[in-house]
Structures are given as C-alpha cells and as structure tokens.
Design a protein around this motif. Structure first.
Motif, PDB file in Angstrom:
ATOM      1  N   PRO A 290       0.812  -1.227   0.000  1.00 51.76           N
ATOM      2  CA  PRO A 290       0.000   0.000   0.000  1.00 51.76           C
ATOM      3  C   PRO A 290       0.839   1.268   0.000  1.00 51.76           C
ATOM      4  O   PRO A 290       0.391   2.302  -0.522  1.00 51.76           O
ATOM      5  CB  PRO A 290      -0.821  -0.120   1.292  1.00 51.76           C
ATOM      6  CG  PRO A 290      -0.892  -1.576   1.575  1.00 51.76           C
ATOM      7  CD  PRO A 290       0.422  -2.120   1.111  1.00 51.76           C
ATOM      8  N   LEU A 291       2.048   1.205   0.541  1.00 48.66           N
ATOM      9  CA  LEU A 291       2.914   2.389   0.536  1.00 48.66           C
ATOM     10  C   LEU A 291       3.324   2.746  -0.892  1.00 48.66           C
ATOM     11  O   LEU A 291       3.335   3.925  -1.272  1.00 48.66           O
ATOM     12  CB  LEU A 291       4.148   2.140   1.399  1.00 48.66           C
ATOM     13  CG  LEU A 291       3.887   1.892   2.891  1.00 48.66           C
ATOM     14  CD1 LEU A 291       5.196   1.577   3.611  1.00 48.66           C
ATOM     15  CD2 LEU A 291       3.211   3.102   3.518  1.00 48.66           C
ATOM     16  N   LEU A 292       3.633   1.737  -1.685  1.00 53.16           N
ATOM     17  CA  LEU A 292       3.993   1.998  -3.089  1.00 53.16           C
ATOM     18  C   LEU A 292       2.801   2.552  -3.857  1.00 53.16           C
ATOM     19  O   LEU A 292       2.930   3.530  -4.605  1.00 53.16           O
ATOM     20  CB  LEU A 292       4.480   0.709  -3.750  1.00 53.16           C
ATOM     21  CG  LEU A 292       5.821   0.129  -3.288  1.00 53.16           C
ATOM     22  CD1 LEU A 292       6.123  -1.144  -4.050  1.00 53.16           C
ATOM     23  CD2 LEU A 292       6.948   1.134  -3.486  1.00 53.16           C
ATOM     24  N   ALA A 293       1.647   1.909  -3.687  1.00 53.55           N
ATOM     25  CA  ALA A 293       0.450   2.383  -4.390  1.00 53.55           C
ATOM     26  C   ALA A 293       0.092   3.800  -3.952  1.00 53.55           C
ATOM     27  O   ALA A 293      -0.309   4.636  -4.770  1.00 53.55           O
ATOM     28  CB  ALA A 293      -0.718   1.429  -4.127  1.00 53.55           C
ATOM     29  N   GLY A 294       0.250   4.083  -2.657  1.00 55.98           N
ATOM     30  CA  GLY A 294      -0.043   5.424  -2.160  1.00 55.98           C
ATOM     31  C   GLY A 294       0.895   6.464  -2.733  1.00 55.98           C
ATOM     32  O   GLY A 294       0.474   7.575  -3.091  1.00 55.98           O
ATOM     33  N   ALA A 321      -5.957   3.868  -8.585  1.00 60.31           N
ATOM     34  CA  ALA A 321      -7.042   3.678  -7.616  1.00 60.31           C
ATOM     35  C   ALA A 321      -7.357   2.199  -7.423  1.00 60.31           C
ATOM     36  O   ALA A 321      -7.555   1.733  -6.291  1.00 60.31           O
ATOM     37  CB  ALA A 321      -8.288   4.428  -8.077  1.00 60.31           C
ATOM     38  N   PHE A 322      -7.387   1.441  -8.522  1.00 60.18           N
ATOM     39  CA  PHE A 322      -7.627   0.003  -8.400  1.00 60.18           C
ATOM     40  C   PHE A 322      -6.464  -0.686  -7.699  1.00 60.18           C
ATOM     41  O   PHE A 322      -6.673  -1.600  -6.880  1.00 60.18           O
ATOM     42  CB  PHE A 322      -7.853  -0.612  -9.780  1.00 60.18           C
ATOM     43  CG  PHE A 322      -9.270  -0.486 -10.272  1.00 60.18           C
ATOM     44  CD1 PHE A 322     -10.242  -1.376  -9.857  1.00 60.18           C
ATOM     45  CD2 PHE A 322      -9.632   0.538 -11.128  1.00 60.18           C
ATOM     46  CE1 PHE A 322     -11.555  -1.259 -10.294  1.00 60.18           C
ATOM     47  CE2 PHE A 322     -10.934   0.669 -11.571  1.00 60.18           C
ATOM     48  CZ  PHE A 322     -11.908  -0.237 -11.160  1.00 60.18           C
ATOM     49  N   LEU A 323      -5.240  -0.274  -8.001  1.00 59.48           N
ATOM     50  CA  LEU A 323      -4.080  -0.854  -7.322  1.00 59.48           C
ATOM     51  C   LEU A 323      -4.132  -0.557  -5.831  1.00 59.48           C
ATOM     52  O   LEU A 323      -3.805  -1.410  -4.999  1.00 59.48           O
ATOM     53  CB  LEU A 323      -2.784  -0.311  -7.926  1.00 59.48           C
ATOM     54  CG  LEU A 323      -2.466  -0.752  -9.353  1.00 59.48           C
ATOM     55  CD1 LEU A 323      -1.184  -0.087  -9.835  1.00 59.48           C
ATOM     56  CD2 LEU A 323      -2.329  -2.268  -9.434  1.00 59.48           C
ATOM     57  N   MET A 324      -4.546   0.666  -5.488  1.00 63.05           N
ATOM     58  CA  MET A 324      -4.653   1.028  -4.078  1.00 63.05           C
ATOM     59  C   MET A 324      -5.689   0.150  -3.379  1.00 63.05           C
ATOM     60  O   MET A 324      -5.468  -0.292  -2.236  1.00 63.05           O
ATOM     61  CB  MET A 324      -5.051   2.501  -3.960  1.00 63.05           C
ATOM     62  CG  MET A 324      -4.857   3.070  -2.562  1.00 63.05           C
ATOM     63  SD  MET A 324      -3.109   3.114  -2.126  1.00 63.05           S
ATOM     64  CE  MET A 324      -3.217   3.572  -0.402  1.00 63.05           C
ATOM     65  N   ALA A 325      -6.803  -0.125  -4.053  1.00 59.56           N
ATOM     66  CA  ALA A 325      -7.825  -0.988  -3.461  1.00 59.56           C
ATOM     67  C   ALA A 325      -7.279  -2.395  -3.235  1.00 59.56           C
ATOM     68  O   ALA A 325      -7.472  -2.990  -2.161  1.00 59.56           O
ATOM     69  CB  ALA A 325      -9.051  -1.033  -4.379  1.00 59.56           C
ATOM     70  N   TYR A 326      -6.595  -2.936  -4.244  1.00 59.02           N
ATOM     71  CA  TYR A 326      -5.951  -4.240  -4.093  1.00 59.02           C
ATOM     72  C   TYR A 326      -5.048  -4.245  -2.852  1.00 59.02           C
ATOM     73  O   TYR A 326      -5.142  -5.126  -1.984  1.00 59.02           O
ATOM     74  CB  TYR A 326      -5.076  -4.533  -5.317  1.00 59.02           C
ATOM     75  CG  TYR A 326      -5.675  -5.453  -6.347  1.00 59.02           C
ATOM     76  CD1 TYR A 326      -5.794  -6.817  -6.119  1.00 59.02           C
ATOM     77  CD2 TYR A 326      -6.091  -4.961  -7.580  1.00 59.02           C
ATOM     78  CE1 TYR A 326      -6.312  -7.667  -7.092  1.00 59.02           C
ATOM     79  CE2 TYR A 326      -6.615  -5.800  -8.559  1.00 59.02           C
ATOM     80  CZ  TYR A 326      -6.722  -7.152  -8.303  1.00 59.02           C
ATOM     81  OH  TYR A 326      -7.239  -7.984  -9.261  1.00 59.02           O
ATOM     82  N   CYS A 327      -4.149  -3.269  -2.793  1.00 57.94           N
ATOM     83  CA  CYS A 327      -3.091  -3.266  -1.773  1.00 57.94           C
ATOM     84  C   CYS A 327      -3.647  -3.056  -0.365  1.00 57.94           C
ATOM     85  O   CYS A 327      -3.194  -3.702   0.589  1.00 57.94           O
ATOM     86  CB  CYS A 327      -2.061  -2.189  -2.106  1.00 57.94           C
ATOM     87  SG  CYS A 327      -1.170  -2.507  -3.645  1.00 57.94           S
ATOM     88  N   VAL A 328      -4.605  -2.162  -0.225  1.00 57.62           N
ATOM     89  CA  VAL A 328      -5.188  -1.915   1.104  1.00 57.62           C
ATOM     90  C   VAL A 328      -5.905  -3.163   1.601  1.00 57.62           C
ATOM     91  O   VAL A 328      -5.778  -3.546   2.778  1.00 57.62           O
ATOM     92  CB  VAL A 328      -6.153  -0.708   1.043  1.00 57.62           C
ATOM     93  CG1 VAL A 328      -6.956  -0.605   2.324  1.00 57.62           C
ATOM     94  CG2 VAL A 328      -5.360   0.582   0.824  1.00 57.62           C
TER      95      VAL A 328
END
Length: 585
Positions: A290-294, A321-328
């Motif tokens: 999530p840090l990378l996606a953020g 945004a989709f990557l952030m959802a995956y990662c979170v």
C-alpha cells in the motif's frame, strides 16, 4: 488409433480456426484506411474480429472448439459494443483505435473476463472458484506465451530457409514472405496448431513450474522495496516526484508485487508457499505494497495539481485507484490467521471490480476528454496556465469532440495569442510541428520573461536582450523553469554573475548563470556573448577538484546575497560555497 485420430483432427481444426482468424485480421489491416467503409462499422469489426480470434483460440482446448466458438461471444459481443460506443466520442469513430486511453480499457476487459468465461464453459457452478480461475488464467497465459514463441520460431526457420534457397536461386519462400495475406493466414494456422499441441501436453507443460520459479522472486522484490522505502526519507520526496514517470514506475512495481503475492499463495492452501521464510516475506510484502500504491497515487495528484488533468493522467489515476484498493485489502487481510484464504477471495472480488471498471471506462459515464478539457480551461481562466502551456494540439487531435469543443470556447475569447495558437494546433500535422511553431511564436515573450526573472550580480550589472536572444529554445525554457522555482524567501531560483572569466571579452559580455533544477540542485552554465550569432555556452569546471560541480540551493542564496568573489585561478574564476568555478573547455 482413435485417440491419435482425434488428436490429428483437433490439430487440423485448431489450425483451420487460426488460419481463418489470421485471414480476418489481414482483411482488417487491408481496409484500415479505406474511406468507403463506415468508421463506426470498422471499429465494431476490429473489436469483434480481434477479440473473437483471441478469446475463441484461448478457450479452445480446455473447451471443445465448437463450444468455444459460441461461448467466446459472451465476452466479445459486450466488449465490441463498448468499444463501438467509445468511438462515438470522436468526429471519426476509427480515431478510438489510435487512442491508448480507450484501447487499454478494452484490452483489460477482455483479458480479465476470459478466465471467467473459460471456467463457466467447463463448470458453471465453479465460475467464482478461485482455484479454477487461478489455474485457468495462468494456463491461458503460459499457452499463449509458448504458442507465440513457436510462431516466431516458425518464421525464423522460414526466413533462414529462404536465405539458404536463394543461394541456389530458388525464391519460392521469398515470394511467400512478400505475400501479406499468406503471412497472416500461416501465422494464425501455426498459432492454432501450437495451442492444440500445448493443450495435449497440459500435464507436462502446466504453469506449475512457472509459478514455483516466480515465487522465488518474492524476497528479492521485498528487499528492493525495503531499501527504497528506507532510503526515501534520506533522499527526499522532491526527486521522487520530479517526473511523471515516477508514478508509472511505482505502479509497475506495485503490479509486480501483487502478481508475486498471488503466485506465492497459488490456487489453494494445498499449493501455497510452505517455506517459513518465503511465507513471511510474502506476508510482509502484502503489508508494504500500500505504501507503493499510495506514493504512485500521490505522484499523480501532485502532477494534476501542477498541470491539470489530461486523459493520460485520468488513466493513470484510474489504474492507481484500483491498485490502491488491491493493496489496502491485502494489508487488511494479513493480520488474520486465514490471511492467505482472504487474499484469494480478494483477488476474485477485485477481478470482478476490474471488469466492471473497464466496462464503465468505455461508457459515456466516464468522460475523460470532457473532464480533461474543462480542467485545462479552468486553469487558464484562473491564470494558473499560460496560453502557450495549454495542450491545444492534443485537444484538437487526441481529445475527440470534447477537445475540439474546448478549442472553440478558447477561440471565442478573442485573445490574439490564443487565436494564433489554436489555428496552429488545427494546422500542424504532428505534435512536434505544433511545439516547434508554438516555441517560435512565443519566443519574443519568453525572452522578455527571462529578462524580468533573471537577477544580475554584482549590483548595477545589466542583462540586455541581445545577451540571451540567441539562446536555443530548450536552454531558454530551462532557464525560465529554473527561475520560476522560487527560493523559500520568494526570490527567483536563478542568478547571473558578471565577471571577466575569459580575458578576450569584457565582463558585461559574459557570466556564470546559476539555475535551480530541483529542490536541492543548482546547475551552473558559463555564457559568453562575443559574436552576433547565438551566445557560446559551456559548463562550469572546478580546476582544483577537477570535477564538474553541482551547486546547492544554499550556494544560490549566497550568490544572490553577494557572498562570492571573482578572482584569478589561471583565468578568473567564481569562488562560492567552497567551489571554484571556471569556464569549461
């Protein structure tokens, strides 16, 4: 014997299906620019033929060919309709085929929907089974990759054979290579044949080996990410977010990390990684992604804040945004005992979300061109963007009806500079031609702008228009950008220091220009105006340390405050902040 006969029949049928697909693609390529075909019809034909050939051949094997031919329609028909609808955003529908913003959404939709379709065709009750979806997706990927390699190998053999036969003046194969329709048809036939054989060997060529090798990369990627995150506070965020490509790099690494986590957890608990070390590395990676996606999302936000929205930034933000959802969701799953099962459930849910999001992207509900155009017009109206900085050529050529409508609104403002630039955007055949024409048109204003921005030291020294009028465009732009990177106290991020650095010209014809390139670094350029043509430019060299130094913002502040000296050092040099700067060779 019946089994061998069935294999041969299946291979022939797959080769025939591939040949038909290849021939259909050749027909499309031949009519790409045919003015006699309705553009909307051609877009529909392109989406249908390309999608149908890809999906039907992917399904065939695990699914009998006859069944695969109609099941493929479940993916191809909706995706064809959606791409056709997206084409109506343009004056000519076929323009959608030149726009990655739309084609990416269409390709992702087909890619993610195909495994669901394949599982449904084999067992409708297992359509949401992660084990089935996982194995199917990886099997399709491996089969297509190996089949593509086989096709390349086939044409390499044909090419070498042709070269050999030409030595004895036999050019039959050379004629084959020059016949486009035959090349397309043969490529399709070979692809179909390869897919059939690979399905026969599915027990020996399963994705098991690929997955086992891939999961070994988890500790490597984890180590790189840990080093990156640990170094980030020391290096600072300004360099990370200095270029838009940083967001692309961060998203690519995030996608790689998500893929590695999924491969490590495999299809079910019986196949997931068992090694304590790899298991722990996978879990830590799921916490850190999530840090990378953020960071990727924040990089896009900063870019949009500075320059406004464009279709490329909308696409990047959508993906981020989709990557952030995956990662979170991955990170939220890791504290629980059944975290691996939860992540597999997340993958199924997110795959469905990606399919829905890709379909939505192609509908009128997501108007990236209109939103981009409105963003740029609002920034211009608020004085945040100059007319010369507006993406006018892209509005006219890439942003469809919404972009051209925005140009008409700008033209209605009756601003002479803006009117000229809009006319240039409509006439220029390429973005390069527009940029070159725009630079030429705005050059007098840019020279005047630099004259007002660039301070001169010592006090009382002057900067004349003739001193910089001949600067190359990229130098002029770089200096203006540097000056506009203001210091914390509000002063410009640049200065010209006059001095007799070279004995063959007076001090008012030469100097050292210090210009800020980012939050910390300052570039130094020696400028000499001793001829009617463009001034001579050289780098600044430190003869004592024998380096081409880069100065700091503190050195620039000292120069503006007059805390420097110009004294002999072989020739005269600029002494500042522990550096000795002389004109380089």
């Amino acid at each position: 014997m019946d089994g061998d006969r069935q294999k041969i029949e299946n291979r022939l049928l797959m080769a025939l299906a591939g040949a038909v697909a290849g021939a259909a693609l050749w027909v499309l390529s031949e009519h790409w620019t045919d003015p006699g075909i309705d553009p909307a019809l051609f877009v529909a034909a392109f989406a249908f033929v390309t999608g149908y050939a890809t999906v039907a051949l992917a399904l065939a094997g695990p699914v009998p060919l006859a069944r695969a031919l109609w099941v493929a329609l479940l993916v191809v028909v909706p995706s064809t309709v959606l791409l056709s609808v997206a084409g109506f955003r343009y004056e000519v529908s076929t323009e959608v085929l030149d726009r990655p913003h739309m084609l990416v959404g269409w390709a992702i939709l087909v890619f993610f929907a195909t495994p669901f379709c394949s599982v449904w065709a084999q067992d409708r009750s297992a359509v949401f089974s992660y084990a089935q979806l996982f194995e199917t997706a990886w099997t399709l990927t491996v089969r297509y990759a190996l089949a593509a390699v086989f096709v390349l190998g086939f044409w390499l053999v044909v090419f070498l054979s042709s070269a050999l036969l030409e030595l004895v003046e036999i050019d039959v194969l050379q004629q084959l290579l020059r016949t486009d329709w035959l090349v397309f048809t043969l490529s399709g036939a070979v692809m179909g044949l390869a897919l059939a054989v690979l399905h026969e060997l599915r027990d020996r060529l399963s994705p098991f080996l690929v997955l086992r090798l891939t999961r070994l990369l988890v500790p490597v990627v984890l180590g790189v990410i840990v080093v990156f995150l640990a170094a980030l506070p020391l290096r600072g965020l300004s360099r990370l977010f200095g270029e838009f490509s940083s967001a692309g790099t961060l998203m690519a690494v995030t996608i790689a990390a998500i893929t590695l986590i999924s491969t490590a957890l495999d299809r079910d608990r019986a196949h997931e990684v068992e090694s304590p070390g790899l298991r722990l590395a996978t879990r830590i990676l799921a916490v850190l992604v999530p840090l990378l996606a953020g960071l990727a999302l924040w990089a896009i936000v900063l870019r949009v804040t500075a320059y406004g929205w464009t279709p490329e930034r909308w696409l990047a933000a959508y993906v981020a945004a989709f990557l952030m959802a995956y990662c979170v969701l991955y990170a939220l799953a890791t504290p629980w005992a059944r975290w691996t099962s939860y992540i597999r459930m997340i993958n199924v849910a997110m795959a469905g979300a990606v399919i829905f999001g890709s379909a939505l992207w192609l509908t009128p509900a997501v108007q990236i061109y209109r939103m981009s155009a409105n963003s740029q017009l609002d920034r211009f109206a608020q004085g945040k963007t100059e007319a010369s900085e507006l993406p006018l050529w892209q509005m006219h050529n890439d942003w469809g009806r919404a972009g051209r409508a925005a140009l008409a609104r700008l033209e209605a403002q009756a601003d002479p500079e803006l009117t000229d630039l809009v006319a240039l955007a409509r006439e220029a055949e390429s973005r390069f031609a527009y940029d070159r024409g725009a630079l030429t048109a705005r050059r007098p204003g840019r020279v005047e702008r630099l004259l007002t921005l660039l301070p001169v030291r010592p006090e009382g020294a002057m900067l004349n228009p003739s001193d910089i009028a001949g600067l190359p465009e990229f130098r002029l732009e770089a200096l203006i950008d540097g000056c506009q990177r203001s210091l914390p106290d509000g002063r410009p991020g640049c200065v010209l220091i006059r001095g007799t650095f070279m004995p063959n010209a007076p001090a008012d014809a030469q100097g050292m220009i210090l210009s800020r390139v980012d939050e910390q670094q300052v570039d130094v350029t020696y400028i000499l105006h001793d001829r009617p043509q463009a001034p001579r430019l050289r780098g600044a060299f430190d003869p004592l340390k024998e380096v081409w130094p880069t100065l700091s913002v503190e050195d620039l502040t000292a120069a503006l405050d007059g805390e420097y000296s110009v004294a002999p050092s072989g020739v005269e040099a600029l002494f500042i902040g522990g550096h000795v700067l002389a004109p380089g060779d």
